[in-house]
Design a protein around this motif. Structure first.
Motif, short mmCIF file in Angstrom:
data_model
loop_
_atom_site.label_atom_id
_atom_site.label_comp_id
_atom_site.label_asym_id
_atom_site.label_seq_id
_atom_site.Cartn_x
_atom_site.Cartn_y
_atom_site.Cartn_z
N MET A 115 -17.45 6.13 -3.12
CA MET A 115 -16.36 5.24 -3.37
C MET A 115 -15.02 5.89 -3.13
N SER A 116 -14.89 7.15 -3.41
CA SER A 116 -13.61 7.83 -3.21
C SER A 116 -13.27 7.92 -1.73
N ARG A 117 -14.31 8.03 -0.93
CA ARG A 117 -14.08 8.08 0.51
C ARG A 117 -13.52 6.74 1.01
N ARG A 118 -14.05 5.67 0.45
CA ARG A 118 -13.57 4.35 0.80
C ARG A 118 -12.10 4.17 0.39
N ARG A 119 -11.77 4.63 -0.77
CA ARG A 119 -10.40 4.54 -1.26
C ARG A 119 -9.45 5.36 -0.39
N SER A 120 -9.88 6.52 0.03
CA SER A 120 -9.02 7.36 0.86
C SER A 120 -8.81 6.73 2.23
N LYS A 121 -9.82 6.06 2.77
CA LYS A 121 -9.66 5.38 4.06
C LYS A 121 -8.69 4.21 3.91
N LYS A 122 -8.81 3.47 2.80
CA LYS A 122 -7.89 2.37 2.55
C LYS A 122 -6.46 2.89 2.41
N TRP A 123 -6.32 3.97 1.69
CA TRP A 123 -5.01 4.55 1.46
C TRP A 123 -4.40 5.03 2.78
N ILE A 124 -5.18 5.65 3.62
CA ILE A 124 -4.70 6.14 4.93
C ILE A 124 -4.32 4.96 5.81
N SER A 125 -5.14 3.92 5.84
CA SER A 125 -4.82 2.76 6.67
C SER A 125 -3.55 2.07 6.17
N ARG A 126 -3.36 2.00 4.87
CA ARG A 126 -2.14 1.41 4.32
C ARG A 126 -0.92 2.28 4.65
N LEU A 127 -1.08 3.57 4.62
CA LEU A 127 0.00 4.49 4.96
C LEU A 127 0.38 4.33 6.43
N ILE A 128 -0.62 4.22 7.30
CA ILE A 128 -0.36 4.05 8.73
C ILE A 128 0.40 2.73 8.97
N ILE A 129 -0.03 1.65 8.32
CA ILE A 129 0.64 0.36 8.46
C ILE A 129 2.08 0.47 7.96
N PHE A 130 2.30 1.13 6.85
CA PHE A 130 3.63 1.31 6.29
C PHE A 130 4.53 2.09 7.25
N VAL A 131 4.00 3.16 7.81
CA VAL A 131 4.77 3.98 8.75
C VAL A 131 5.10 3.16 10.01
N LEU A 132 4.14 2.38 10.50
CA LEU A 132 4.38 1.55 11.68
C LEU A 132 5.45 0.49 11.39
N LEU A 133 5.43 -0.08 10.20
CA LEU A 133 6.47 -1.05 9.83
C LEU A 133 7.85 -0.40 9.80
N VAL A 139 8.82 2.27 11.48
CA VAL A 139 9.18 2.59 12.86
C VAL A 139 9.64 1.30 13.58
N ALA A 140 8.91 0.20 13.36
CA ALA A 140 9.28 -1.07 13.99
C ALA A 140 10.66 -1.51 13.51
N CYS A 141 10.95 -1.39 12.23
CA CYS A 141 12.27 -1.76 11.70
C CYS A 141 13.38 -0.90 12.31
N ILE A 142 13.14 0.36 12.46
CA ILE A 142 14.13 1.26 13.06
C ILE A 142 14.39 0.86 14.52
N ILE A 143 13.34 0.56 15.25
CA ILE A 143 13.48 0.16 16.66
C ILE A 143 14.26 -1.15 16.75
N ILE A 144 13.93 -2.11 15.91
CA ILE A 144 14.63 -3.39 15.91
C ILE A 144 16.11 -3.19 15.59
N TYR A 145 16.40 -2.35 14.61
CA TYR A 145 17.80 -2.07 14.25
C TYR A 145 18.54 -1.45 15.44
N LEU A 146 17.94 -0.47 16.10
CA LEU A 146 18.62 0.20 17.22
C LEU A 146 18.85 -0.76 18.38
N VAL A 147 17.87 -1.58 18.69
CA VAL A 147 18.04 -2.55 19.77
C VAL A 147 19.13 -3.55 19.41
#
Length: 179
Positions: free
Chosen positions: A1-19, A21-29
């Motif tokens: 179960m801990s492995r599942r939680r860590s995968k969820k946490w990593i995927s949420r972190l990746i989505i957060f980082v992508l958001l 980055v997307a906001c920064i790009i939109i602001y610069l454009v």
């Protein structure tokens, strides 16, 4: 179960980082787009210029005025038509509209009052004559206009001659109309 939680946490972190980055790009454009608009349209904050040195303010403003005069685009070539010895202009419209021949013209000079005399010539013979008052406009003038009943003319080509008389000047405007 801990492995599942860590995968969820990593995927949420990746989505957060992508958001982020997307906001920064939109602001610069967005920021770059409106900076270009300010440069092109002359909108935005006015630029301040600070003159350094001990120059005379009067001399500097005269130099600036001279530079501005040199950069101005000359809109019209030639002399002022109001100073011409003869009145001039052009027929702006001549055609049949319904049951009248409509003739409109523009006079190049500004005239406060005067008279226009229309002559329609068919084969060098006067077929119709009329007069109208001069109407002033902002910087030019025009004749009040001529609406000649078609019934007063026979078919064919007509030469238009409009003699202009105002104060101490005269002139002539010519054109053609076909019935």
């Amino acid at each position: 179960m801990s492995r599942r939680r860590s995968k969820k946490w990593i995927s949420r972190l990746i989505i957060f980082v992508l958001l982020i980055v997307a906001c920064i790009i939109i602001y610069l454009v967005w920021d770059n787009y409106f900076d270009d608009k300010k440069d092109e349209g002359g909108e935005g904050e006015p630029e301040l210029s600070i003159q350094e040195g001990g120059g005379n303010a009067t001399e500097d403003s005269e130099d600036d005025t001279q530079e501005e005069d040199d950069k101005k685009v000359k809109q019209y070539e030639g002399g002022d038509p109001n100073n011409a010895e003869e009145l001039s202009g052009a027929v702006t419209y001549a055609g049949v509209v319904g049951d009248v021949v409509m003739i409109r013209m523009n006079i190049d000079q500004y005239l406060g009052e005067g008279q226009c005399k229309l002559s329609l010539l068919n084969n060098a013979t006067v077929a119709y004559e009329d007069t109208a008052s001069i109407v002033s406009s902002a910087s030019t003038a025009t004749c009040d206009g001529f609406d000649v009943p078609v019934s007063k003319l026979s078919g064919g080509n007509y030469d238009i001659v409009i003699k202009i008389e105002a104060s101490d000047k005269t002139g002539s405007i010519t054109g053609e109309v076909a019935l």
